[in-house]
Design a protein around this motif. Structure first.
Motif: not given
Length: 650
Positions: A124-130, A138-155
């Motif tokens: 998230v900070m890498g995208v934010g710095a860019a 930043v928030v959209i990137t963070g929420m996408l990371v959150s959705l991906f992490a939650s989805g993979l945890a569910t998997a």
């Protein structure tokens, strides 16, 4: 004035929280205390209810401090460990370690959680710095990371079977305690983090003037920003390791602090932990009181998640306006796009044929004969056709959203429609003893329509920019995820079925359902082609669009409606699939499809192709067991998503 207001508010909340705790703990406070012998109710009180009350205060204070640090350093009122993906990253690391390397947990859960939160934070900070740490990005990137992490945890949870379903309950943020050890650990973390935050208060106040002004005053902006984010990530990881995923306390606490009159950085940093402690204590004591009157085990984190969606919608107008994004150009432009489209269509047909005729048995791989293929056709064809159609619908929705918002991270999975449909599906399943398939599909349709109506009404009433419409959809998704977490906290068979459906299961599709999905795809594809002029003009910016005579409210509303209906149609019949709507439009863009209509068509065909491949892989990767194709598509999309978020904008 501020001290009077704060003291009054804190005293009232503290008295109410204490009263709730006394009522909840009253059944345990019986008999006489003895230094040498305690009965069962007293053991439950001393080693259960009392440390739970303390852990609620400590976890709330730590999350409030983490949110205050993130909001201050990023100058973003919607930043917190939940919206930036730190908590979900810690959750994924803990679940992945529990599944693949449980021996590592012998050294403690905090180091593992810190690694997960650190990786999410780095992305998230890498995208934010860019992108100059723009709040919406930043928030959209963070929420996408959150959705991906939650989805993979569910998997991971789903792939290991029902015996790991307790991970779902723990991930929901359960504050149940059996001793004082976690409370002592969090006390130490709070002391260290509090001292570090106090030392950073003055530099953070200077940083609030802006990066350029701070550099002019000699402040090492990069170092201060990194230290503040590191402390926030460590604090979030400590809470996740101790109690699981407790969402949005870090978002609510600074908002309450500002409402009480905190204005300076120092005031926000000391008042936010107090507000966070009281908020989580009030919620948890309410949960305890309900549990004492016959309720099942119910994670407190599932309740705290309910405040996230409405709070994001409330704070959304306070974000700084985004600059007008310029449409990005593809690496090259195709001179004969129709020929390439025909080639993609041929590849899709070939993939369907291979998926129908290629099989696997305990003895290895084998090709079906034409006679055997015809025999298997009634079983395999609906699933393949339905997966292809659902992938095409999601890809079309993604193409519309990315052109509409000029945002490469726009995806239908975060529009909020999938979350609303999931709520409707789960609601019907839990409300009825044995609901028919059409009832659950109808519930999903109603839920998706309600979510879409909320987003459209909210956005149009405030004449919001498309990027913020996307963020409004994310907030609806967060609210829906919290409700689902609450519904599934019981760990029953229905909970497991909902979890499987959320992962994108198309195996239950009938031929009629698949045909209906294809018909919907064709109808919405045609509507998208008719809206080609809107899709060509809107990426040029609102001023240009108005100059060309385009009614922005009609165009935005119509395209959001079309994208929402396409997402809802895929969700109703095949479950919420993952990241196809993000990948397919980008692949079409990279292949040289520049004009709106050919880009839309290429996205549909590529999305269908991705889902056919994902469905085949889901059937064969863990033979003889099937994985949901939506989860397999998420695994395909993970490397693409990471590359997309880390690359610098053109």
């Amino acid at each position: 004035m501020i001290f009077s207001r704060v003291s009054s508010g804190v005293a009232l909340a503290a008295v109410l929280s204490a009263a709730l705790w006394v009522l909840a703990a009253q059944p345990f406070a019986v008999g006489l205390w003895s230094a040498t012998q305690m009965d069962i109710p007293q053991i439950l009180l001393f080693f259960g209810a009392m440390p739970r009350a303390v852990i609620a205060l400590l976890a709330g204070a730590l999350l409030g401090l983490s949110g205050a640090l993130l909001q201050t350093v990023l100058r973003n009122p919607i930043a917190d460990p939940s919206t930036l993906g730190l908590s979900s990253g810690a959750q994924l690391a803990l679940i992945g370690t529990a599944v693949f390397a449980p021996e590592m947990l012998a050294f403690g859960r905090w180091p593992v959680a810190l690694i997960g939160a650190g990786v999410a934070c780095a992305v998230v900070m890498g995208v934010g710095a860019a992108r100059q740490f723009h709040p919406v990005t930043v928030v959209i990137t963070g929420m996408l990371v959150s959705l991906f992490a939650s989805g993979l945890a569910t998997a991971l949870t789903l792939s290991q079977g029902e015996y790991l379903f307790s991970l779902v309950v723990w991930s929901g943020g359960s504050l149940v305690q059996t001793d004082w050890t976690p409370a002592l650990s969090l006390t130490a973390v709070l002391i260290v983090a509090g001292v570090a935050s106090a030392l950073m208060a003055r530099p953070l106040a200077v940083l609030g003037l802006g990066a350029e002004a701070s550099l002019g005053l000699g402040l090492p902006v990069g170092l201060i920003r990194a230290l503040a984010v590191l402390v926030a990530a460590a604090v979030a990881a400590a809470v996740a390791a101790a109690v699981g995923l407790v969402s949005f306390i870090g978002l609510a606490a600074p908002a309450v602090a500002r409402a009480l009159g905190a204005r300076t950085t120092g005031q926000i940093l000391w008042l936010s932990p107090v507000a966070g402690a009281l908020i989580l204590s009030l919620i948890d004591n309410t949960v305890m009181l309900a549990a004492g009157h016959g309720a099942e085990m119910f994670p407190t984190g599932a309740i705290t998640g309910l405040i996230g969606g409405p709070l994001i919608l409330f704070l959304l107008p306070r974000l700084r306006s985004a600059p007008v994004a310029e449409p990005s150009n593809p690496p090259f432009r195709l001179t004969l796009p129709a020929h390439v489209l025909a080639g993609i269509a041929a590849a899709l047909a070939l993939a369907v044929l291979v998926a129908l005729m290629l099989g696997r048995s305990p003895d290895g791989w084998w090709w079906l004969s034409w006679q055997d293929t015809a025999a298997f056709l009634p079983n395999r064809a609906p699933r393949l056709i339905g997966a292809a159609a659902a992938g095409g619908l999601l890809a079309m929705s993604g193409a519309i959203l990315q052109r509409l918002t000029a945002n490469p991270l726009a995806a239908p999975e975060v529009l909020g429609v999938s979350g609303g449909a999931a709520i409707g599906y789960a609601g019907v399943m839990f409300a009825m003893a044995a609901p028919a398939a059409w009832m659950m599909q109808a519930g999903a349709a109603v839920g998706g329509a309600v979510a879409l109506t909320i987003i459209a009404a909210y956005a149009l009433a405030r004449d919001m920019r498309p990027g913020r419409v996307l963020l409004a959809g994310i907030s609806v998704s967060a609210f829906a995820a919290a409700i689902l977490s609450a519904l599934m906290a019981g760990g029953t068979m229905k909970s497991f079925l909902v979890l499987a459906w959320l992962s994108g299961a198309s195996a239950s599709l009938t031929l009629t359902g698949a045909a209906l999905l294809v018909a919907l795809l064709l109808a919405m594809w045609a509507a998208g082609l008719l809206a080609g002029r809107w899709l060509s003009i809107l990426p040029l910016g609102p001023q240009t669009a108005r100059a060309l005579g385009l009614d922005l409210r009609v165009a935005w509303g119509g395209l959001v409606l079309l994208a929402g209906l396409a997402t809802g149609a895929a969700t109703i019949l095949a479950g919420p699939l993952s990241f196809v709507g993000l990948m397919a439009p980008h692949l079409a863009h990279r292949c040289g499809f520049a004009k709106a209509r050919v880009h839309l068509s290429a996205s549909v065909l590529i999305g269908a192709l991705i889902m056919v491949v994902a469905d085949f892989g889901a059937r064969m990767a863990t033979f003889p067991y099937d994985l949901p194709p939506g989860l397999f598509a998420a695994l395909i999309g993970a490397p693409w998503l990471v590359w997309l978020m880390l690359r610098r904008p053109a």
